[in-house]
Design a protein around this motif. Structure first.
Motif, PDB file in Angstrom:
ATOM      1  N   ALA A  59       0.838  -1.209   0.000  1.00 41.45           N
ATOM      2  CA  ALA A  59       0.000   0.000   0.000  1.00 41.45           C
ATOM      3  C   ALA A  59       0.869   1.253   0.000  1.00 41.45           C
ATOM      4  O   ALA A  59       0.587   2.218  -0.711  1.00 41.45           O
ATOM      5  N   SER A  60       1.929   1.230   0.781  1.00 39.81           N
ATOM      6  CA  SER A  60       2.831   2.377   0.837  1.00 39.81           C
ATOM      7  C   SER A  60       3.503   2.603  -0.511  1.00 39.81           C
ATOM      8  O   SER A  60       3.567   3.740  -1.003  1.00 39.81           O
ATOM      9  N   ASN A  61       3.989   1.533  -1.110  1.00 38.34           N
ATOM     10  CA  ASN A  61       4.634   1.655  -2.427  1.00 38.34           C
ATOM     11  C   ASN A  61       3.648   2.136  -3.490  1.00 38.34           C
ATOM     12  O   ASN A  61       3.999   2.962  -4.341  1.00 38.34           O
ATOM     13  N   LEU A  62       2.442   1.622  -3.456  1.00 39.52           N
ATOM     14  CA  LEU A  62       1.423   2.016  -4.431  1.00 39.52           C
ATOM     15  C   LEU A  62       1.066   3.496  -4.280  1.00 39.52           C
ATOM     16  O   LEU A  62       0.987   4.226  -5.265  1.00 39.52           O
ATOM     17  N   ARG A  63       0.897   3.929  -3.038  1.00 44.77           N
ATOM     18  CA  ARG A  63       0.567   5.341  -2.783  1.00 44.77           C
ATOM     19  C   ARG A  63       1.672   6.255  -3.296  1.00 44.77           C
ATOM     20  O   ARG A  63       1.413   7.272  -3.942  1.00 44.77           O
ATOM     21  N   ILE A  64       2.908   5.872  -3.049  1.00 47.41           N
ATOM     22  CA  ILE A  64       4.040   6.686  -3.504  1.00 47.41           C
ATOM     23  C   ILE A  64       4.097   6.708  -5.028  1.00 47.41           C
ATOM     24  O   ILE A  64       4.283   7.771  -5.637  1.00 47.41           O
ATOM     25  N   SER A  65       3.911   5.548  -5.653  1.00 55.66           N
ATOM     26  CA  SER A  65       3.991   5.499  -7.115  1.00 55.66           C
ATOM     27  C   SER A  65       2.858   6.274  -7.776  1.00 55.66           C
ATOM     28  O   SER A  65       3.035   6.815  -8.863  1.00 55.66           O
ATOM     29  N   GLU A  66       1.703   6.349  -7.116  1.00 56.04           N
ATOM     30  CA  GLU A  66       0.588   7.137  -7.658  1.00 56.04           C
ATOM     31  C   GLU A  66       0.756   8.624  -7.375  1.00 56.04           C
ATOM     32  O   GLU A  66       0.066   9.445  -7.966  1.00 56.04           O
ATOM     33  N   GLY A  67       1.630   8.959  -6.443  1.00 52.37           N
ATOM     34  CA  GLY A  67       1.837  10.359  -6.089  1.00 52.37           C
ATOM     35  C   GLY A  67       0.693  10.949  -5.278  1.00 52.37           C
ATOM     36  O   GLY A  67       0.437  12.150  -5.348  1.00 52.37           O
ATOM     37  N   ILE A  68       0.024  10.123  -4.506  1.00 53.72           N
ATOM     38  CA  ILE A  68      -1.112  10.598  -3.714  1.00 53.72           C
ATOM     39  C   ILE A  68      -0.618  11.413  -2.530  1.00 53.72           C
ATOM     40  O   ILE A  68       0.225  10.970  -1.754  1.00 53.72           O
ATOM     41  N   GLU A  69      -1.138  12.609  -2.421  1.00 54.58           N
ATOM     42  CA  GLU A  69      -0.867  13.493  -1.287  1.00 54.58           C
ATOM     43  C   GLU A  69      -2.021  13.324  -0.309  1.00 54.58           C
ATOM     44  O   GLU A  69      -3.169  13.666  -0.623  1.00 54.58           O
ATOM     45  N   LEU A  70      -1.737  12.777   0.854  1.00 57.99           N
ATOM     46  CA  LEU A  70      -2.782  12.553   1.853  1.00 57.99           C
ATOM     47  C   LEU A  70      -3.139  13.853   2.554  1.00 57.99           C
ATOM     48  O   LEU A  70      -2.263  14.655   2.875  1.00 57.99           O
ATOM     49  N   ASN A  71      -4.428  14.031   2.803  1.00 63.05           N
ATOM     50  CA  ASN A  71      -4.837  15.184   3.602  1.00 63.05           C
ATOM     51  C   ASN A  71      -4.686  14.822   5.082  1.00 63.05           C
ATOM     52  O   ASN A  71      -4.253  13.717   5.426  1.00 63.05           O
ATOM     53  N   GLU A  72      -5.020  15.714   5.957  1.00 64.21           N
ATOM     54  CA  GLU A  72      -4.820  15.530   7.397  1.00 64.21           C
ATOM     55  C   GLU A  72      -5.568  14.303   7.926  1.00 64.21           C
ATOM     56  O   GLU A  72      -5.025  13.531   8.720  1.00 64.21           O
ATOM     57  N   ILE A  73      -6.785  14.109   7.491  1.00 63.63           N
ATOM     58  CA  ILE A  73      -7.590  12.969   7.945  1.00 63.63           C
ATOM     59  C   ILE A  73      -6.987  11.658   7.456  1.00 63.63           C
ATOM     60  O   ILE A  73      -6.805  10.713   8.224  1.00 63.63           O
ATOM     61  N   GLU A  74      -6.655  11.602   6.171  1.00 62.47           N
ATOM     62  CA  GLU A  74      -6.068  10.384   5.604  1.00 62.47           C
ATOM     63  C   GLU A  74      -4.721  10.068   6.253  1.00 62.47           C
ATOM     64  O   GLU A  74      -4.418   8.906   6.537  1.00 62.47           O
ATOM     65  N   GLU A  75      -3.932  11.101   6.493  1.00 66.26           N
ATOM     66  CA  GLU A  75      -2.620  10.911   7.118  1.00 66.26           C
ATOM     67  C   GLU A  75      -2.776  10.310   8.515  1.00 66.26           C
ATOM     68  O   GLU A  75      -2.035   9.395   8.893  1.00 66.26           O
ATOM     69  N   ALA A  76      -3.727  10.807   9.273  1.00 67.63           N
ATOM     70  CA  ALA A  76      -3.970  10.266  10.615  1.00 67.63           C
ATOM     71  C   ALA A  76      -4.401   8.810  10.539  1.00 67.63           C
ATOM     72  O   ALA A  76      -3.940   7.975  11.331  1.00 67.63           O
TER      73      ALA A  76
END
Length: 97
Positions: A59-76
């Motif tokens: 999941a971490s690798n996929l998120r990085i490869s997609e370039g997803i910027e998490l907002n405050e809620i998602e980051e938490a």
């Protein structure tokens, strides 16, 4: 992995799924987290721990490869799920693996 820890991980993943679907619903990451949650709900003990650790890495690798910027809620929510990695790791270290 204790059943209580498994439940915590599933609840944290459900919360992450809800947040990702709300803010990044069309992303591969949101889709993967949702599918992983469904699969992990079926796993028990060691199978759960192994699948959970694999999920965290992918999941971490996929998120990085997609370039997803998490907002405050998602980051938490992401931190909440990631913090449970030590629970799953404990199972393997306790077995001498």
């Amino acid at each position: 992995m204790r059943e209580e820890d498994r439940r915590k991980a599933l609840i944290a993943m459900k919360n992450l799924t809800l947040a990702l679907n709300k803010y990044h619903g069309n992303s591969l990451t949101a889709e993967y987290v949702n599918e992983s949650l469904i699969d992990l709900q079926k796993d028990q003990a060691m199978a759960f721990a192994g699948s959970f650790l694999y999920f965290l890495q992918k999941a971490s690798n996929l998120r990085i490869s997609e370039g997803i910027e998490l907002n405050e809620i998602e980051e938490a929510r992401w931190r909440e799920v990631s913090s449970l990695k030590t629970v799953a790791n404990g199972l393997f270290f306790g077995m001498g693996l």
